[in-house]
Design a protein around this motif. Structure first.
Motif, PDB file in Angstrom:
ATOM      1  N   SER A 133     -32.214  13.695 -31.384  1.00  0.00           N
ATOM      2  CA  SER A 133     -32.132  12.226 -31.432  1.00  0.00           C
ATOM      3  C   SER A 133     -30.877  11.763 -30.724  1.00  0.00           C
ATOM      4  O   SER A 133     -30.907  10.843 -29.900  1.00  0.00           O
ATOM      5  CB  SER A 133     -32.092  11.713 -32.872  1.00  0.00           C
ATOM      6  OG  SER A 133     -33.164  12.196 -33.589  1.00  0.00           O
ATOM      7  N   LEU A 134     -29.741  12.415 -31.043  1.00  0.00           N
ATOM      8  CA  LEU A 134     -28.488  11.986 -30.428  1.00  0.00           C
ATOM      9  C   LEU A 134     -28.479  12.278 -28.929  1.00  0.00           C
ATOM     10  O   LEU A 134     -27.918  11.511 -28.156  1.00  0.00           O
ATOM     11  CB  LEU A 134     -27.301  12.670 -31.116  1.00  0.00           C
ATOM     12  CG  LEU A 134     -26.989  12.119 -32.509  1.00  0.00           C
ATOM     13  CD1 LEU A 134     -25.906  12.926 -33.192  1.00  0.00           C
ATOM     14  CD2 LEU A 134     -26.550  10.658 -32.427  1.00  0.00           C
ATOM     15  N   ARG A 135     -29.120  13.391 -28.530  1.00  0.00           N
ATOM     16  CA  ARG A 135     -29.150  13.729 -27.101  1.00  0.00           C
ATOM     17  C   ARG A 135     -29.937  12.669 -26.314  1.00  0.00           C
ATOM     18  O   ARG A 135     -29.560  12.286 -25.219  1.00  0.00           O
ATOM     19  CB  ARG A 135     -29.784  15.116 -26.919  1.00  0.00           C
ATOM     20  CG  ARG A 135     -30.193  15.476 -25.505  1.00  0.00           C
ATOM     21  CD  ARG A 135     -29.007  15.648 -24.585  1.00  0.00           C
ATOM     22  NE  ARG A 135     -29.411  15.915 -23.218  1.00  0.00           N
ATOM     23  CZ  ARG A 135     -29.660  14.985 -22.309  1.00  0.00           C
ATOM     24  NH1 ARG A 135     -29.527  13.705 -22.601  1.00  0.00           N
ATOM     25  NH2 ARG A 135     -30.025  15.319 -21.085  1.00  0.00           N
ATOM     26  N   TYR A 136     -31.034  12.184 -26.926  1.00  0.00           N
ATOM     27  CA  TYR A 136     -31.919  11.308 -26.149  1.00  0.00           C
ATOM     28  C   TYR A 136     -31.748   9.824 -26.440  1.00  0.00           C
ATOM     29  O   TYR A 136     -32.291   8.995 -25.726  1.00  0.00           O
ATOM     30  CB  TYR A 136     -33.386  11.725 -26.330  1.00  0.00           C
ATOM     31  CG  TYR A 136     -33.684  12.950 -25.506  1.00  0.00           C
ATOM     32  CD1 TYR A 136     -33.857  12.851 -24.138  1.00  0.00           C
ATOM     33  CD2 TYR A 136     -33.703  14.208 -26.075  1.00  0.00           C
ATOM     34  CE1 TYR A 136     -34.074  13.970 -23.363  1.00  0.00           C
ATOM     35  CE2 TYR A 136     -33.917  15.343 -25.303  1.00  0.00           C
ATOM     36  CZ  TYR A 136     -34.104  15.216 -23.949  1.00  0.00           C
ATOM     37  OH  TYR A 136     -34.303  16.318 -23.170  1.00  0.00           O
ATOM     38  N   VAL A 137     -30.946   9.507 -27.484  1.00  0.00           N
ATOM     39  CA  VAL A 137     -30.855   8.092 -27.842  1.00  0.00           C
ATOM     40  C   VAL A 137     -30.222   7.281 -26.718  1.00  0.00           C
ATOM     41  O   VAL A 137     -30.599   6.148 -26.450  1.00  0.00           O
ATOM     42  CB  VAL A 137     -30.113   7.903 -29.188  1.00  0.00           C
ATOM     43  CG1 VAL A 137     -28.619   8.045 -29.052  1.00  0.00           C
ATOM     44  CG2 VAL A 137     -30.427   6.543 -29.782  1.00  0.00           C
ATOM     45  N   TYR A 138     -29.293   7.874 -25.987  1.00  0.00           N
ATOM     46  CA  TYR A 138     -28.713   7.024 -24.961  1.00  0.00           C
ATOM     47  C   TYR A 138     -29.430   7.113 -23.623  1.00  0.00           C
ATOM     48  O   TYR A 138     -29.219   6.296 -22.751  1.00  0.00           O
ATOM     49  CB  TYR A 138     -27.200   7.162 -24.836  1.00  0.00           C
ATOM     50  CG  TYR A 138     -26.600   8.505 -24.731  1.00  0.00           C
ATOM     51  CD1 TYR A 138     -25.742   8.790 -23.694  1.00  0.00           C
ATOM     52  CD2 TYR A 138     -26.821   9.469 -25.689  1.00  0.00           C
ATOM     53  CE1 TYR A 138     -25.131  10.010 -23.598  1.00  0.00           C
ATOM     54  CE2 TYR A 138     -26.211  10.695 -25.597  1.00  0.00           C
ATOM     55  CZ  TYR A 138     -25.376  10.976 -24.542  1.00  0.00           C
ATOM     56  OH  TYR A 138     -24.775  12.190 -24.464  1.00  0.00           O
TER      57      TYR A 138
END
Lengths: 255, 253
Positions: free
Chosen positions: A152-157
């Motif tokens: 999630s954190l890898r792709y959230v931005y």
């Protein structure tokens, strides 16, 4: 936000070099302690110590304030509502009556939230996400949760970057956000489009993972074993953020 | 002749009814570099996905590096021998550092950690990304992302490399660098790309796909120089071949 956190996570303080497992082991009980702190003065002292740790980690004031401001909305509601909603001895300001007890409780809640947020920042800003994932796995957190968190954190931005591109494209075609049916419809289209793009990307990411022999189990490179330095630093964190403020408060109250 | 890749009567229809591949047959020899060209929607990406075992064809047979993708047990072994580099590198770079991402595949193969680290080092060296090993993939340029994604596949030490639009979003320098890297790799390559000059710089053979059918298969320079074939299938003769035929072409101002 994750980007700016990752920028600071590559520092070189003792906290940056500390094993993520010990950092988690130290900070989680401290956060529980802070939530249970009974008095605002103790919460305030703990907040000051947490700020000192953040400064030690080399995080600039401006950045800290901007991060802490992210919880300002909630704190403003608490700070405004509690003093006027708890009936007790107090003072009046025009038609509004403030109570000392209400102000005390508001201060306690605000300081608790600020301290726990500071500790969260301390953890995230001094620990690269891959180290955090290893730490969480090392402490026995289920694989699935760690995978969800890291992906999630890898792709959230990436998603954020896509949203920015859509917004730019909208502005380039003269769109201005407002309170109109057209604006609501456009927002709905943008959200729908983002949702579809995310789903398509998720499918492609899953395909790419399968192409590299992923079979459902997250494997990471191992980290070096426990060091005495990490254990001592963890102890120092716990003592300075719980025992020390309590002792200081006892001394102040005695004299 | 030793075929590393044999495809016989391959057909694939996407859910929804779009027929992406229709009765495709070809063989590829070990060590060959083959360009797969064709207009948008010709079936290039679908072909690569079928070969990598990501999607299963409804009809036809594939034998890739000795494995049959239709057999579930053999399909799971395909990543050991076949590497697919996706067109969008962000789909492939899932970790928070390039190093961890390159280690992802070898770790999934269950290799000992010392071997994983050796492979990561070699793969990063092969693509010239040692300096970026501990950078976040999101911060890399398009060219670096592409090289990081390639390193992630090279660390699996594949015998066949499948590349889907490898020059997408690359500037001329990054594209040249990629050509240099790929030409140094001693593996069988299948490259699906609209960049015909890039294909010419790497491949000896080409397939022309159109509407899911393999319409031409032959030496790349011969196929690409065939203007009527290229135009009939939404392509054009690369400028370098036009210039080599007509010394005045391209110099007119």
């Amino acid at each position: 936000m994750t980007l700016t956190l990752r920028d600071w996570a590559s520092g070189n303080s003792l906290l940056h070099r500390m094993d993520a497992r010990w950092k988690l082991v130290a900070l989680f009980p401290v956060a529980c302690f802070i939530v249970a702190v009974p008095h605002w003065t103790l919460a305030g002292l703990t907040f000051l110590v947490s700020l000192a740790w953040l400064r030690y980690a080399g995080l600039p004031w401006k950045w800290l304030i901007s991060r802490l401001a992210s919880v300002a909305g909630f704190l403003m509601i608490v700070g405004l509502v509690l003093p006027v909603s708890i009936p007790a001895e107090g003072w009046s300001f025009g038609p509004v009556r403030f109570s000392y007890r209400g102000v005390e409780i508001a201060a306690l809640v605000v300081l608790r939230v600020l301290t726990v947020t500071s500790l969260g920042l301390l953890l995230l800003a001094t620990t690269p996400l891959d180290c955090l994932a290893r730490g969480l796995l090392g402490l026995g957190l289920p694989q699935v949760l760690v995978q969800i968190l890291t992906m999630s954190l890898r792709y959230v931005y990436l998603l954020g970057a896509e949203l920015s591109r859509i917004r730019l494209a909208l502005r380039a075609r003269g769109y201005q956000r407002g309170f109109s049916p057209h604006s609501y419809r456009t927002t709905a289209y943008v959200l729908g489009s983002l949702l579809l793009r995310s789903q398509e990307r998720a499918e492609r990411v899953a395909q790419a993972m399968r192409c590299r022999a992923f079979a459902g189990q997250l494997r990471l490179l191992s980290v070096p074993g426990n060091h005495l330095g990490d254990v001592l630093l963890a102890l120092l964190l716990v003592v300075s953020l719980s025992l020390l403020p309590w002792l200081v408060l006892q001394c102040i109250q005695r004299f | 002749m030793s075929w590393i890749l044999e495809v016989q009567g391959l057909s694939y229809t996407w859910p929804g009814g779009f027929s992406a591949l229709e009765d495709v047959t070809f063989q590829v020899t070990t060590g060959e570099s083959v360009a797969v060209v064709g207009p948008n929607g010709a079936g290039k990406t679908t072909l690569l996905l079928c070969l990598a075992g990501v999607v299963l064809p409804q009809r036809g047979q594939i034998r890739i590096a000795g494995f049959d993708p239709r057999d579930s047990a053999q399909r799971q072994q395909i990543p050991r021998k076949v590497g697919l580099v996706f067109s969008d590198s962000d789909d492939q770079l899932i970790h928070w550092t390039v190093y961890d991402d390159v280690a992802f595949g070898p770790l999934n193969l269950g290799l000992p950690e010392a071997e994983v680290r050796r492979r990561v080092q070699r793969a990063l060296q092969a693509v010239g990304l040692e300096h970026a090993a501990f950078r976040v993939p999101f911060h890399l340029s398009s060219g670096e992302k592409k090289r990081a994604a390639l390193a992630g596949v090279l660390a699996m030490e594949p015998e066949i490399l499948l590349l889907d639009e490898p020059t997408l979003h690359l500037d001329p320098r990054a594209r040249r660098e990629l050509i240099r890297i790929l030409n140094r790799l001693d593996v069988t390559k299948l490259i699906a790309s609209h960049d015909l000059e890039f294909n010419l710089a790497i491949c000896q053979r080409a397939f022309v796909l159109d509407q899911g059918r393999l319409v031409a298969d032959g030496p790349i320079r011969k196929l690409f120089a065939n203007a009527s074939l290229m135009e009939a299938h939404g392509l054009e003769v690369p400028l370098s071949l036009v210039q080599s035929r007509d010394p005045l072409a391209g110099s007119a101002s």
